[in-house]
Design an enzyme around this catalytic site. Structure first.
Site, PDB file in Angstrom:
ATOM      1  N   GLU A   1      -8.036  -4.940   5.255  1.00  0.00           N
ATOM      2  CA  GLU A   1      -7.925  -4.537   3.829  1.00  0.00           C
ATOM      3  C   GLU A   1      -7.076  -5.539   3.359  1.00  0.00           C
ATOM      4  OE1 GLU A   1      -8.454  -0.393   5.415  1.00  0.00           O
ATOM      5  OE2 GLU A   1      -9.241  -0.023   3.226  1.00  0.00           O
TER       6      GLU A   1
ATOM      7  N   LEU B   1     -15.325   4.159   9.779  1.00  0.00           N
ATOM      8  CA  LEU B   1     -15.237   5.169  10.434  1.00  0.00           C
ATOM      9  C   LEU B   1     -13.615   5.294  11.131  1.00  0.00           C
ATOM     10  CD1 LEU B   1     -18.175   5.241  12.588  1.00  0.00           C
ATOM     11  CD2 LEU B   1     -17.991   6.210  10.339  1.00  0.00           C
TER      12      LEU B   1
ATOM     13  N   ARG C   1     -10.010   9.534  20.351  1.00  0.00           N
ATOM     14  CA  ARG C   1      -9.731   9.404  21.576  1.00  0.00           C
ATOM     15  C   ARG C   1      -9.392  10.596  22.695  1.00  0.00           C
ATOM     16  NH1 ARG C   1      -5.324   5.085  19.707  1.00  0.00           N
ATOM     17  NH2 ARG C   1      -5.448   6.655  18.122  1.00  0.00           N
TER      18      ARG C   1
ATOM     19  N   ARG D   1     -11.315  16.113   6.915  1.00  0.00           N
ATOM     20  CA  ARG D   1     -12.114  16.449   5.731  1.00  0.00           C
ATOM     21  C   ARG D   1     -13.702  16.924   6.213  1.00  0.00           C
ATOM     22  NH1 ARG D   1     -10.688  11.322   3.102  1.00  0.00           N
ATOM     23  NH2 ARG D   1      -8.618  11.319   2.260  1.00  0.00           N
TER      24      ARG D   1
ATOM     25  N   ASN E   1      -9.886   7.684  10.256  1.00  0.00           N
ATOM     26  CA  ASN E   1      -9.442   9.118   9.705  1.00  0.00           C
ATOM     27  C   ASN E   1     -10.315   9.452   8.800  1.00  0.00           C
ATOM     28  OD1 ASN E   1      -8.333  11.431  10.872  1.00  0.00           O
ATOM     29  ND2 ASN E   1      -6.258  11.244   9.640  1.00  0.00           N
TER      30      ASN E   1
ATOM     31  N   ARG F   1      -2.490  -2.319  -3.400  1.00  0.00           N
ATOM     32  CA  ARG F   1      -3.776  -1.363  -3.272  1.00  0.00           C
ATOM     33  C   ARG F   1      -3.581  -0.121  -4.269  1.00  0.00           C
ATOM     34  NH1 ARG F   1      -5.059   3.338   0.781  1.00  0.00           N
ATOM     35  NH2 ARG F   1      -7.051   3.571   0.513  1.00  0.00           N
TER      36      ARG F   1
ATOM     37  N   ASN G   1       0.833  -1.209   0.120  1.00  0.00           N
ATOM     38  CA  ASN G   1       0.057  -0.015   0.025  1.00  0.00           C
ATOM     39  C   ASN G   1       0.924   1.300   0.027  1.00  0.00           C
ATOM     40  OD1 ASN G   1      -1.768   2.039   0.506  1.00  0.00           O
ATOM     41  ND2 ASN G   1      -2.821   1.055   2.140  1.00  0.00           N
TER      42      ASN G   1
ATOM     43  N   HIS H   1     -12.816   3.140  -0.112  1.00  0.00           N
ATOM     44  CA  HIS H   1     -12.745   2.274   0.786  1.00  0.00           C
ATOM     45  C   HIS H   1     -13.521   0.940   0.443  1.00  0.00           C
ATOM     46  CE1 HIS H   1     -12.782   5.732   3.855  1.00  0.00           C
ATOM     47  NE2 HIS H   1     -11.369   5.017   3.818  1.00  0.00           N
TER      48      HIS H   1
ATOM     49  N   GLY I   1     -15.022   3.184  14.407  1.00  0.00           N
ATOM     50  CA  GLY I   1     -15.980   2.346  14.483  1.00  0.00           C
ATOM     51  C   GLY I   1     -15.558   0.968  15.424  1.00  0.00           C
TER      52      GLY I   1
HETATM   53  P1  ADP Z   1      -7.054   5.367   8.858  1.00  0.00           P
HETATM   54  O1  ADP Z   1      -6.620   3.852   8.056  1.00  0.00           O
HETATM   55  O2  ADP Z   1      -8.001   6.103   8.072  1.00  0.00           O
HETATM   56  O3  ADP Z   1      -5.765   6.411   8.976  1.00  0.00           O
HETATM   57  P2  ADP Z   1      -7.803   4.177  10.883  1.00  0.00           P
HETATM   58  O4  ADP Z   1      -8.871   3.289  10.550  1.00  0.00           O
HETATM   59  O5  ADP Z   1      -6.599   3.536  11.559  1.00  0.00           O
HETATM   60  O6  ADP Z   1      -7.469   5.414  10.041  1.00  0.00           O
HETATM   61  O7  ADP Z   1      -8.515   4.938  12.208  1.00  0.00           O
HETATM   62  C1  ADP Z   1      -7.542   5.859  12.916  1.00  0.00           C
HETATM   63  C2  ADP Z   1      -8.483   6.650  13.670  1.00  0.00           C
HETATM   64  O8  ADP Z   1      -9.361   5.807  14.856  1.00  0.00           O
HETATM   65  C3  ADP Z   1      -7.749   7.582  14.746  1.00  0.00           C
HETATM   66  O9  ADP Z   1      -7.586   8.920  14.011  1.00  0.00           O
HETATM   67  C4  ADP Z   1      -8.726   7.796  16.010  1.00  0.00           C
HETATM   68  O10 ADP Z   1      -9.426   8.809  15.769  1.00  0.00           O
HETATM   69  C5  ADP Z   1      -9.407   6.546  15.957  1.00  0.00           C
HETATM   70  N1  ADP Z   1      -9.140   5.641  16.948  1.00  0.00           N
HETATM   71  C6  ADP Z   1      -8.400   4.591  17.171  1.00  0.00           C
HETATM   72  N2  ADP Z   1      -8.089   4.056  18.387  1.00  0.00           N
HETATM   73  C7  ADP Z   1      -9.389   4.432  18.935  1.00  0.00           C
HETATM   74  C8  ADP Z   1      -9.711   4.249  20.490  1.00  0.00           C
HETATM   75  N3  ADP Z   1      -9.136   3.152  21.156  1.00  0.00           N
HETATM   76  N4  ADP Z   1     -10.949   4.773  20.526  1.00  0.00           N
HETATM   77  C9  ADP Z   1     -11.281   5.985  19.910  1.00  0.00           C
HETATM   78  N5  ADP Z   1     -10.846   6.051  18.607  1.00  0.00           N
HETATM   79  C10 ADP Z   1      -9.800   5.520  18.238  1.00  0.00           C
END
Ligand code: ADP
Length: 411
Positions: free
Chosen positions: A397, A222, A297, A254, A224, A104, A12, A193, A345
């Site tokens: 993924e 859900l 968090r 965003r 980033n 990817r 990726n 996604h 999520g």
């Molecule tokens: P991406 O692949 O889009 O970068 P992820 O699916 O890894 O993102 O999600 C990252 C986001 O998940 C972080 O920015 C944070 O907001 C959220 N996150 C990660 N761990 C936790 C947690 N324990 N509690 C709440 N939110 C979390």
């Protein structure tokens, strides 16, 4: 004796990063019943800077993460460094056990509806899509070229983020703008996604003990970046991201949906350039723009401490999410499951509780004690009486890319 080639390297490539996983697709030590085992995972970040960092975890060897920092000039040097790390663990990329490399690729346009073995024509088409994915496709192309140079003899497979959404009907995929203008510039809703939405909707069916063809699911990815999809009988019929990943839900940085006139207003009234508005809406908006933090968090910590800006950002995020649950309920007519996935999520119980709160009339509810359980397993968080299953399904993924890649090269 020649070993059977059962390994897949998943790459990726981002503009300054390279994430990778090496999986064995024919391994008895199966991860979540998939028949695949992860041998090594890692990432190279800050490629091109003086402080590039490689973090490599040899899972098969049960080894601890090895970290190295120092300049890694480009993607070619990054992949070479990854290959060296893998060789140290006896997993070198020159091994006859490597069956293929799966990439990817963010944008596959309308043409790529399924994983595709990469040849010159495919690479050209991915290049032709750069104007609609200027940030992502060039990095993906660099990753492909680099891997081809390393193992020219090996099949390289592109797995597209957009592919799962190519089943969207025209009435969901088209914007209501002048057709000639839209077609001339390939303006339509593509969605992203897709690999995650495909994997999670299928795993949701497994969790319910049903075939994907027999259920309708709303998937809420859900992270980033964030997107929702409406999946009818295993096929995507609508998704919240559009021409680019900017449309739809409120995300980490965003804005998601806004009145498009905001952009003309910013140009005419604030004197901002197209690039500045692009940066504002993609990088400085969403939760970050609303409250200064994009990590859920931290936002929850601030809310617990009485911070009103963080609380309002959370409420705006939830309001949008709820609107999409309602909209996709209407699109699908009948919903069997609502599934939460990705960083927020999978981990943020307050987000799940708030998004579903008040939707009892739609048959949706969350059980507080089930919702509070932390687990890496797919699970239900709705009470028995609820008509619609509410689920948490960790996305994967890389596994999905590896499975699609391996299926294609062994077919
Ligand atoms: P991406 O692949 O889009 O970068 P992820 O699916 O890894 O993102 O999600 C990252 C986001 O998940 C972080 O920015 C944070 O907001 C959220 N996150 C990660 N761990 C936790 C947690 N324990 N509690 C709440 N939110 C979390």
């Amino acid at each position: 004796m020649t070993a059977k080639a059962t390994r897949v390297l998943v790459l990726n490539s981002g503009s300054s990063s390279l994430k990778y996983q090496l999986l064995d697709m024919g391994d008895a030590r199966s991860d979540n019943g998939s028949g695949a085992a992860r041998l090594a995972v890692g990432l190279v970040e800050r490629i091109g800077e003086a402080t590039s960092r490689l973090a490599h975890t040899p899972l098969a060897a049960g080894g601890a993460t090895r970290e190295t920092t120092g300049p890694i000039a480009d993607h070619q040097a990054a992949l070479k460094a990854v290959a060296d790390e893998l060789a140290t663990d006896g997993l070198g990329l020159d091994s006859p056990e490597l069956a293929a490399i799966g990439h990817r690729v963010v944008h596959g346009g309308l043409k790529f509806t399924a994983p595709t073995v990469i040849d010159d024509a495919v690479l050209k088409e991915i290049e032709r899509l750069v104007p609609v994915a200027p940030l992502h496709n060039p990095a993906n192309i660099t990753g492909i070229r680099t891997a081809q140079a390393l193992r020219p003899d090996l099949p390289q497979v592109a797995v597209f983020d957009t592919a799962f959404h190519t089943t969207m009907p025209e009435h969901a995929a088209r914007y209501a703008i002048d057709v000639a203008t839209a077609d001339a510039h390939r303006i339509r809703r593509y969605g992203f996604h897709g690999t995650s939405h495909a994997y999670v909707s299928r795993r949701t069916a497994e969790l319910l003990g049903k075939a994907p063809e027999d259920i309708n699911v709303i998937v809420l990815h859900l992270g980033n970046g964030a997107s929702a999809s409406a999946v009818r009988g295993g096929r995507c019929v609508d998704t919240s991201m559009g021409l680019t990943p900017l449309e739809g839900l409120v995300m980490g940085t965003r804005s998601g949906d806004i009145d498009p006139a905001v952009t003309f207003h910013l140009k005419r009234v604030a004197g901002m350039s197209a690039d500045e508005i692009d940066e504002l809406l993609n990088k400085k908006s969403g939760l970050l723009g609303l409250c200064g933090d994009n990590d859920m968090r931290e936002i929850r910590r601030r809310i617990d401490g009485g911070d009103e800006r963080a609380a309002l950002a959370f409420d705006i995020y939830i309001h949008r999410l709820k609107k999409y649950i309602g909209a996709y309920t209407a699109v699908l007519g009948k919903v069997d499951a609502v599934t939460f996935t990705a960083g927020v999520g999978e981990n943020a119980a307050p987000v799940r509780a708030a998004a579903v709160a008040g939707l009892e009339e739609l048959g949706m509810a969350v059980d507080a004690s089930l919702n509070a359980v932390r687990s890496d397993e797919p699970r239900l968080i709705s009470p028995d009486y609820a008509r619609v299953a509410v689920a948490v399904v960790p996305t994967d993924e890389e596994l999905e890319i590896a499975q699609q890649t391996y299926a294609l090269v062994t077919a």
